[in-house]
Design a protein around this motif. Structure first.
Motif, mmCIF file in Angstrom:
data_model
loop_
_atom_site.group_PDB
_atom_site.id
_atom_site.type_symbol
_atom_site.label_atom_id
_atom_site.label_comp_id
_atom_site.label_asym_id
_atom_site.label_seq_id
_atom_site.Cartn_x
_atom_site.Cartn_y
_atom_site.Cartn_z
ATOM 1 N N UNK A 90 30.266 -23.478 -1.695
ATOM 2 C CA UNK A 90 30.239 -22.532 -0.965
ATOM 3 C C UNK A 90 29.365 -21.206 -0.431
ATOM 4 N N UNK A 91 28.663 -20.580 -1.089
ATOM 5 C CA UNK A 91 27.721 -19.938 -1.568
ATOM 6 C C UNK A 91 26.922 -20.113 -0.817
ATOM 7 N N UNK A 92 26.254 -21.637 -1.573
ATOM 8 C CA UNK A 92 25.313 -22.507 -1.362
ATOM 9 C C UNK A 92 25.025 -22.440 0.720
ATOM 10 N N UNK A 93 26.469 -23.548 0.477
ATOM 11 C CA UNK A 93 26.738 -24.371 2.152
ATOM 12 C C UNK A 93 26.348 -22.822 3.451
ATOM 13 N N UNK A 94 26.502 -21.734 3.194
ATOM 14 C CA UNK A 94 26.222 -20.429 3.881
ATOM 15 C C UNK A 94 25.207 -20.373 3.416
ATOM 16 N N UNK A 95 24.506 -20.047 2.491
ATOM 17 C CA UNK A 95 23.345 -19.566 2.689
ATOM 18 C C UNK A 95 22.106 -20.454 3.927
ATOM 19 N N UNK A 96 22.208 -22.063 3.005
ATOM 20 C CA UNK A 96 22.165 -23.057 3.932
ATOM 21 C C UNK A 96 21.935 -22.949 5.763
ATOM 22 N N UNK A 97 23.074 -22.100 6.071
ATOM 23 C CA UNK A 97 23.259 -22.574 7.041
ATOM 24 C C UNK A 97 23.145 -20.817 7.744
ATOM 25 N N UNK A 98 22.438 -19.930 7.426
ATOM 26 C CA UNK A 98 21.374 -19.208 7.986
ATOM 27 C C UNK A 98 20.318 -19.099 7.332
ATOM 28 N N UNK A 99 20.148 -20.216 6.905
ATOM 29 C CA UNK A 99 18.215 -20.448 6.952
ATOM 30 C C UNK A 99 17.583 -21.063 8.210
ATOM 31 N N UNK A 100 18.499 -21.413 9.015
ATOM 32 C CA UNK A 100 17.785 -21.790 10.149
ATOM 33 C C UNK A 100 17.492 -21.077 10.807
ATOM 34 N N UNK A 101 18.273 -19.890 11.405
ATOM 35 C CA UNK A 101 18.175 -18.895 12.436
ATOM 36 C C UNK A 101 17.143 -17.568 11.484
ATOM 37 N N UNK A 102 16.587 -17.056 9.899
ATOM 38 C CA UNK A 102 15.885 -16.645 9.816
ATOM 39 C C UNK A 102 14.662 -17.411 9.946
ATOM 40 N N UNK A 103 14.571 -18.329 9.286
ATOM 41 C CA UNK A 103 12.915 -19.563 10.034
ATOM 42 C C UNK A 103 12.894 -19.063 11.454
ATOM 43 N N UNK A 104 13.846 -19.163 12.341
ATOM 44 C CA UNK A 104 13.825 -18.410 13.712
ATOM 45 C C UNK A 104 13.262 -16.875 13.946
ATOM 46 N N UNK A 105 13.780 -16.630 13.234
ATOM 47 C CA UNK A 105 13.505 -15.084 13.871
ATOM 48 C C UNK A 105 11.774 -14.881 12.732
ATOM 49 N N UNK A 106 11.628 -15.435 11.429
ATOM 50 C CA UNK A 106 10.732 -15.423 11.186
ATOM 51 C C UNK A 106 9.761 -15.757 12.200
ATOM 52 N N UNK A 107 9.539 -16.987 12.401
ATOM 53 C CA UNK A 107 8.813 -17.631 13.408
ATOM 54 C C UNK A 107 8.349 -17.072 14.799
ATOM 55 N N UNK A 108 9.871 -16.642 15.447
ATOM 56 C CA UNK A 108 9.354 -16.351 16.263
ATOM 57 C C UNK A 108 8.660 -14.492 16.351
ATOM 58 N N UNK A 109 9.280 -13.649 15.558
ATOM 59 C CA UNK A 109 8.539 -12.252 15.279
ATOM 60 C C UNK A 109 7.001 -12.543 15.766
ATOM 61 N N UNK A 110 6.397 -13.697 14.198
ATOM 62 C CA UNK A 110 4.875 -13.774 14.178
ATOM 63 C C UNK A 110 4.632 -13.899 15.289
ATOM 64 N N UNK A 111 5.365 -14.931 16.279
ATOM 65 C CA UNK A 111 5.022 -15.284 17.938
ATOM 66 C C UNK A 111 4.678 -13.718 18.538
ATOM 67 N N UNK A 112 5.167 -13.277 18.612
ATOM 68 C CA UNK A 112 5.645 -11.456 19.484
ATOM 69 C C UNK A 112 4.577 -11.434 18.794
#
Lengths: 67, 569
Positions: A1-23
């Motif tokens: 359960x915790x694993x699935x939750x972490x995986x689901x969070x992975x994409x948004x976290x990556x988005x935030x990382x890439x996005x803030x690097x661009x900004x």
């Protein structure tokens, strides 16, 4: 359960990382440019809105005449 | 003066895809379906050449059409009143004025354009954009779908729901002759259909005209995509009207000024007046809180967050990364190709909301149809009769799918319909801030799906419209342009990465703004303002580029001299 939750969070976290690097790398407007933009576009926006409102105001009696 | 011809963000216009790959097509194509209609369908002719149409003429077309659009929001003939409004959240963004010919505003045009773009972008239909006739067919397909959708939406709302209350103008004339009650009933039914048809016909014809008018702006007579331009113009009018309108109207509370600032001024004035007289007490805080939250008219909260969003957007839209580029043939100085933070402009938000708007229309119409018309309720009865053993289960399943609407009924002029149950109710924006906190599941599901939709369109639109990193790199290699200090082989990879990141960050910011405003119960106005500002900037960008190219022959050169640096590259 915790694993699935972490995986689901992975994409948004990556988005935030890439996005803030661009900004961070972006060229940002200086204060002077910012004030200029606000003046120019704000004035245009307000003028357009006020003209449109004037048209609407004229429009209301015409509406009653034709409908 | 730019020597290298740099594409100006082709991604921000809905209707003109650029570089699509060639696909050989062997079998039947969906596009061929339009061919029989091609001759019957009226079409706006392209201007003979751009040189024939001066810059000032194009400006005139744009302004004239915007004025026409504001004028065209006429109430529908033979409608006395409309029922509570289920689409309140989408009205500012799609220029959809309740109870007028603009009932759906630009939704049919945007849905049609986006639907076909989506299918062709993901190669679900074959369109070869290098062939002129194919481009023509594709445009006709979009136009035909827009006209058709307008007819379908209007049909659903007029005939399947009780949204409009038609007058019985025809029935009154016949009443003299027929006195028996049975004959009266027959007359009523038939005249009702006649009136409904009249309403449908008006909506349909207006949508047809609007489609043609938008095409005028799309075809080089304007500066940007026609539907986006009209959204931008309409939001500014709606917003300013909500701020400064000095006409009054009777709401649940009594007579109120429509304009937020005017009402605020009156409240402050009354408060000052009551300071010096002991007789009249004005309830200052109550009045302010009411103005902040009033749901019948534009409220202070919407204006406040709108202004905050605008100041933020003015700052953010200037963000860009400059990629240094250089021509390989001509010895020139290096120039820069800006990759903007909002690479797709406002399109992701518009598309996400158009999906939600369509869902809303569908759930509203199906709820009304199945519960309030004889045909619909008999259909349900038949279905339930089929499953005799478990009819209660079937009934609850139908209820879950169809859902229920309820309306706040304090004043019929402003009442709104909210979906209270059913699956689709989870995709409805929270009605207020307290509502958002009290229904956490609804809030989370709605926010996640809205943000997901916006991110999805932000990331996939570049691929759909032919402005992805690979397409830009292809364009540059055709023009013999390269990035300074990069090998040719790396150009595509570099652009892919930078444009993808721009789309991610731009999409995240737009999604965050839209979710926050809906969470606070702003009912769409600040979001529409965000969209309109992005559209206006896009408009100004192409406006000033054209102004430079017109070479000082325009009236506007003196008026705007020197400002082009703000928007140009």
């Amino acid at each position: 359960m915790a694993d699935g939750f972490e995986k689901a969070l992975e994409v948004p976290v990556d988005f935030v990382k890439d996005g803030s690097a661009f900004v961070r790398k972006c060229t940002k407007p200086s204060q002077k440019e910012y004030v200029q933009i606000i003046k120019a576009v704000g004035a245009g926006f307000i003028a357009m809105g006020v003209i449109g409102y004037g048209i609407k105001l004229v429009h209301i009696p015409i509406r009653y005449l034709i409908v | 003066m730019p020597i290298i011809n740099v594409p100006h963000h082709p991604s921000t216009s809905i209707s003109s895809p650029t570089n699509q790959k060639y696909h050989t097509m062997a079998k039947f194509r969906l596009l061929d379906l339009v061919k029989p209609f091609q001759h019957g369908l009226p079409e706006i002719e392209n201007p003979v050449s751009k040189a024939h149409l001066s810059f000032d003429d194009r400006m005139l077309y744009s302004i004239g059409i915007a004025i026409f659009f504001v004028f065209s929001q006429l109430p529908i003939y033979s409608v006395t009143s409309v029922n509570s409004d289920p689409f309140y959240q989408f009205r500012p963004l799609f220029a959809a004025e309740r109870g007028t010919l603009d009932e759906f505003g630009l939704l049919p045009i945007i849905t049609a354009g986006f639907f076909w773009q989506f299918l062709s972008g993901f190669r679900l239909i074959n369109v070869n954009f290098n062939v002129k006739s194919d481009r023509g067919y594709f445009q006709s397909l979009q136009k035909l779908t827009a006209i058709f959708l307008g007819g379908v939406y209007a049909f659903a709302l007029v005939f399947l729901t009780d949204y409009y209350n038609p007058t019985s103008k025809f029935a009154g004339a016949i009443d003299y002759n027929i006195s028996s009650t049975t004959a009266d009933a027959v007359v009523n039914v038939s005249s009702n259909i006649g009136e409904k048809f009249l309403i449908w016909f008006q909506l349909f014809v207006y949508n047809f005209l609007l489609t043609m008018i938008v095409e005028i702006l799309d075809k080089d007579y304007g500066f940007t995509s026609g539907s986006l331009f009209l959204i931008g113009a309409n939001v500014s009018v709606t917003f300013m009207t909500g701020v400064i309108d000095f006409t009054t109207i009777k709401t649940g509370k009594g007579y109120e000024y429509r304009g937020v600032f005017i009402q605020l001024f009156i409240i402050v004035k009354n408060a000052f007046g009551s300071l010096f007289s002991s007789s009249s007490k004005s309830n200052f805080f109550y009045e302010i809180v009411h103005l902040f939250n009033r749901s019948s008219l534009v409220n202070l909260k919407q204006v406040l967050f709108g202004v905050i969003a605008a100041t933020l957007l003015f700052y953010l839209q200037a963000f860009h990364q400059a990629v240094p580029i250089k021509s390989k043939q001509i010895k020139t100085q290096a120039q820069s190709y800006p990759v903007k933070l909002f690479f797709n402009g406002a399109l992701p938000i518009i598309f996400a909301y158009s999906v939600l708007f369509n869902l809303k229309i569908f759930s509203y119409v199906s709820y009304k149809f199945l519960n309030f018309t004889t045909l619909g309720s008999s259909l349900i009865a038949i279905v339930i009769a089929q499953f005799e053993s478990s009819s209660s289960l079937v009934q609850s399943i139908i209820k879950l799918i169809v859902g229920e609407f309820s309306s706040d009924s304090f004043n019929p002029t402003f009442s709104k319909a909210y979906q209270t149950s059913g699956i689709a109710s989870y995709f409805q924006a929270p009605t207020s801030f307290t509502g958002a906190i009290l229904n956490p599941i609804n809030t989370v599901v709605y926010s996640a799906s809205l943000a997901g939709l916006i991110m999805f369109f932000a990331l996939s639109w570049t691929k759909m419209s032919g402005s992805s990193g690979k397409d830009v790199a292809d364009f540059f290699s055709k023009q013999n342009i390269t990035i300074l200090g990069k090998r040719d082989a790396n150009v595509a990879h570099y652009f892919n990465k930078i444009i993808n990141n721009a789309c991610i960050s731009g999409g995240l910011i737009l999604a965050a703004l839209a979710v926050i405003f809906d969470f606070l119960g702003c009912q769409g106005l600040p979001t529409a303002l965000v969209v309109s500002i992005l559209i206006i900037f896009n408009f100004l960008e192409s406006f000033f580029t054209e102004l430079q190219q017109s070479g000082g022959s325009s009236l506007y050169n003196t008026a705007f001299g020197g400002q082009d640096k703000l928007f140009g590259q």
